[in-house]
Design a protein around this motif. Structure first.
Motif, short mmCIF file in Angstrom:
data_model
loop_
_atom_site.label_atom_id
_atom_site.label_comp_id
_atom_site.label_asym_id
_atom_site.label_seq_id
_atom_site.Cartn_x
_atom_site.Cartn_y
_atom_site.Cartn_z
N LYS A 115 -2.31 1.85 -15.63
CA LYS A 115 -3.69 2.03 -16.09
C LYS A 115 -4.72 1.50 -15.09
O LYS A 115 -5.56 2.25 -14.62
N VAL A 116 -4.65 0.20 -14.77
CA VAL A 116 -5.69 -0.41 -13.94
C VAL A 116 -5.68 0.17 -12.53
O VAL A 116 -6.73 0.60 -12.01
N ILE A 117 -4.51 0.21 -11.89
CA ILE A 117 -4.45 0.70 -10.51
C ILE A 117 -4.87 2.16 -10.39
O ILE A 117 -5.68 2.49 -9.51
N PRO A 118 -4.39 3.08 -11.24
CA PRO A 118 -4.91 4.45 -11.14
C PRO A 118 -6.42 4.55 -11.37
O PRO A 118 -7.09 5.35 -10.71
N ALA A 119 -6.96 3.75 -12.30
CA ALA A 119 -8.40 3.80 -12.55
C ALA A 119 -9.19 3.38 -11.32
O ALA A 119 -10.25 3.95 -11.02
N ALA A 171 -23.91 6.09 -17.78
CA ALA A 171 -22.92 5.83 -16.72
C ALA A 171 -22.17 7.11 -16.36
O ALA A 171 -22.16 8.08 -17.12
N LYS A 172 -21.52 7.11 -15.22
CA LYS A 172 -20.73 8.25 -14.76
C LYS A 172 -19.27 8.02 -15.15
O LYS A 172 -18.69 6.98 -14.86
N ILE A 173 -18.68 9.01 -15.81
CA ILE A 173 -17.26 8.93 -16.18
C ILE A 173 -16.40 9.38 -15.01
O ILE A 173 -16.66 10.42 -14.40
N VAL A 174 -15.39 8.59 -14.68
CA VAL A 174 -14.42 8.99 -13.65
C VAL A 174 -13.06 9.20 -14.32
O VAL A 174 -12.72 8.53 -15.30
N ASP A 175 -12.30 10.16 -13.82
CA ASP A 175 -11.01 10.49 -14.42
C ASP A 175 -9.88 9.87 -13.61
O ASP A 175 -10.04 9.51 -12.44
N TYR A 176 -8.73 9.78 -14.24
CA TYR A 176 -7.54 9.27 -13.56
C TYR A 176 -6.32 9.87 -14.25
O TYR A 176 -6.36 10.23 -15.43
N SER A 177 -5.22 9.98 -13.52
CA SER A 177 -4.10 10.81 -13.96
C SER A 177 -3.35 10.25 -15.16
O SER A 177 -2.67 10.99 -15.86
N GLU A 195 -7.80 3.19 -7.93
CA GLU A 195 -7.42 3.95 -6.74
C GLU A 195 -7.83 5.41 -6.82
O GLU A 195 -8.21 6.01 -5.81
N GLU A 196 -7.74 6.00 -8.01
CA GLU A 196 -8.10 7.41 -8.16
C GLU A 196 -9.56 7.59 -8.56
O GLU A 196 -10.25 8.46 -8.03
N GLY A 197 -10.01 6.77 -9.50
CA GLY A 197 -11.37 6.94 -10.01
C GLY A 197 -12.41 6.05 -9.37
O GLY A 197 -13.60 6.26 -9.56
N HIS A 198 -11.97 5.04 -8.59
CA HIS A 198 -12.89 4.07 -7.96
C HIS A 198 -13.83 3.47 -9.01
O HIS A 198 -15.04 3.34 -8.80
N ALA A 199 -13.26 3.11 -10.16
CA ALA A 199 -14.04 2.63 -11.30
C ALA A 199 -14.64 1.25 -11.05
O ALA A 199 -14.02 0.40 -10.41
N ASP A 200 -15.84 1.05 -11.58
CA ASP A 200 -16.48 -0.26 -11.58
C ASP A 200 -16.14 -1.04 -12.84
O ASP A 200 -16.25 -2.27 -12.85
N VAL A 201 -15.78 -0.33 -13.91
CA VAL A 201 -15.53 -0.96 -15.19
C VAL A 201 -14.57 -0.09 -15.99
O VAL A 201 -14.54 1.13 -15.83
N GLU A 212 0.83 -1.21 0.00
CA GLU A 212 0.00 0.00 0.00
C GLU A 212 0.86 1.26 0.00
O GLU A 212 0.58 2.21 -0.74
N GLU A 213 1.91 1.27 0.79
CA GLU A 213 2.80 2.44 0.84
C GLU A 213 3.53 2.63 -0.49
O GLU A 213 3.70 3.77 -0.96
N GLU A 214 3.96 1.53 -1.10
CA GLU A 214 4.64 1.63 -2.39
C GLU A 214 3.71 2.18 -3.47
O GLU A 214 4.12 2.96 -4.32
N LEU A 215 2.44 1.76 -3.42
CA LEU A 215 1.47 2.27 -4.39
C LEU A 215 1.22 3.76 -4.21
O LEU A 215 1.10 4.51 -5.18
N LYS A 216 1.17 4.21 -2.96
CA LYS A 216 0.96 5.64 -2.71
C LYS A 216 2.12 6.47 -3.26
O LYS A 216 1.93 7.57 -3.76
#
Length: 438
Positions: free
Chosen positions: A304-308, A270-276, A310-316, A8-12
């Motif tokens: 791609k997957v982890i930012p989507a 659907a709701k679009i979520v952003d990620y860095s 962790e940042e966007g809390h994406a469902d899909v 978790e710390e490494e991901l942050k």
């Protein structure tokens, strides 16, 4: 420190969370007004001059193609035909994600779109070009002209499924138009085939068609997607190859990102979520999927997957190209082996739309070909997955025992004469009959 806490710390450290992201800085990574060295508008003007001089044939978009105009990034209009379409299918979709093209055809059936699923199409040979550099300009142009001659002779306008074919063909179009020496070497080859150099008026990606038709598709939506958070990856080869020939819309991130597939997801509710890391490649990249596969897998997960998630809390995760769906979906098992079980379902925009409209998730969406848990996502939006699965398994058993015939999206060989006819013997068929016949 426990292993989970350490991860978790490494991901942050590696990925800033959404409350720490300077989004303006992220947006500034992209040059929004850019173009090819000669500009697509110049290429299109020159294309029509060449047509006037008889140096090539332009396959025009006609009123019966019911086109819609959208602006490109430089403000120039691009026509998107919406019916009477010739499908240029994707090698990777048909081989690895069969629910992708079947979803496109299923949606077109539901929207009563006239189309031809061409059995005599060849690969664009983009693998040779992007992965190995084993081809040459005239050979690439020959494949381009041969495929588009086929759509021209039966008068169905080409719609490109593969993002790489789409970008690749835009580059070949520019090369054919701007380089006379390529045309002069190609023409005698095409004449030996009783063909000529054909260039479509527009090079159109299926996701552009999907965006144009998505509001109409949403009127047939069966499931409520308003609770769904969707992260979108726009394929590099769709909007970074000849970037000024992709459509944009002010409703999609203030026109800063391509209209498709983001606008399609929005129009479906659907709701679009952003990620860095939205700008980054999915990791596929052609050459390194062949030579550095572990780089591809780790890039897909960590960039791609982890930012989507962790940042966007994406469902899909929704995207619109063969390599992107494959890489983002089928790379996640590598992370799972190292304790990173994100399991973010990945769908093509066509699958996303078809499933929302009520398509069978197995016979049409073919989610059983996916590595991530699409079933969980479908249950969240109310799809009766277990009922569909039981019906699908029974269908397979009946096929095996000879108790059922295969289901088809269209009548097999309904236009076989149409496909095989020479240009001077083409029979215009409608509903399996010649025009005027009873």
């Amino acid at each position: 420190m426990s292993q989970e806490r350490k991860i978790e710390e490494e991901l942050k450290d590696a990925f800033p969370y959404s409350d720490q992201v300077n989004w303006e800085e992220v947006y500034q990574r992209v040059i929004y007004r850019y173009s090819t060295p000669h500009g697509v508008q110049h290429v299109k003007e020159e294309l029509h001059r060449l047509e006037d001089r008889g140096e090539l044939i332009v396959h025009h978009i006609r009123p019966y193609n019911q086109p819609t105009e959208y602006q490109t990034i430089n403000g120039e209009p691009k026509k998107i035909p919406t019916t009477k379409l010739w499908h240029h299918k994707s090698c990777g979709q048909c081989g690895h994600i069969p629910g992708y093209p079947t979803s496109v055809f299923w949606i077109m059936n539901k929207l009563e779109t006239d189309y031809v699923d061409e059995p005599h199409q060849t690969s664009c040979t983009g693998w040779n070009y992007h992965a190995s550099g084993a081809s040459n300009p005239v050979a690439l142009a020959g494949v381009f002209a041969r495929n588009f001659w086929r759509s021209y002779e039966i008068d169905y306008f080409p719609l490109i499924h593969c993002g790489t074919s789409f970008g690749h063909y835009k580059e070949i179009r520019n090369m054919l138009v701007l380089h006379k020496e390529v045309r002069e070497k190609l023409r005698p080859i095409m004449r030996k085939l009783d063909m000529d150099i054909v260039v479509p008026e527009e090079i159109v990606h299926y996701s552009e068609w999907m965006f144009v038709k998505s509001k109409e598709a949403a009127r047939q939506r069966k499931y409520d997607l308003s609770s769904i958070k969707a992260a979108v990856h726009t394929p590099c080869h769709v909007y970074k190859l000849v970037p000024d020939d992709t459509i944009y819309d002010p409703s999609v991130f203030q026109g800063r990102r391509p209209a498709a597939p983001t606008g399609t997801v929005i129009n479906m509710g659907a709701k679009i979520v952003d990620y860095s890391t939205w700008w980054d490649c999915c990791g596929f990249g052609f050459r390194h999927i062949l030579t550095e596969r572990e780089f591809t897998r780790s890039f897909a997960l960590f960039k791609k997957v982890i930012p989507a998630v962790e940042e966007g809390h994406a469902d899909v995760f929704v995207t619109s190209d063969t390599g992107c769906v494959t890489t983002l979906d089928k790379s996640q098992w590598a992370g799972k082996a190292h304790g990173l079980n994100y399991n973010l379902p990945v769908l093509a925009d066509a699958q996303f739309v078809a499933l929302a409209m009520g398509a069978d998730p197995y016979t049409i969406g073919q989610i059983h070909w996916h590595a991530t848990d699409v079933e969980g996502f479908l249950r969240k939006v109310g799809v009766p997955v277990d009922e569909y699965k039981e019906k699908f398994n029974q269908y397979l058993q009946d096929l095996k025992e000879g108790k059922a015939d295969p289901n088809y999206l269209y009548r097999p060989h309904r236009k076989i004469d149409y496909y095989l006819a020479l240009p001077d013997r083409v029979k215009w068929l409608k509903g399996g009959k010649q025009e005027g016949s009873s």
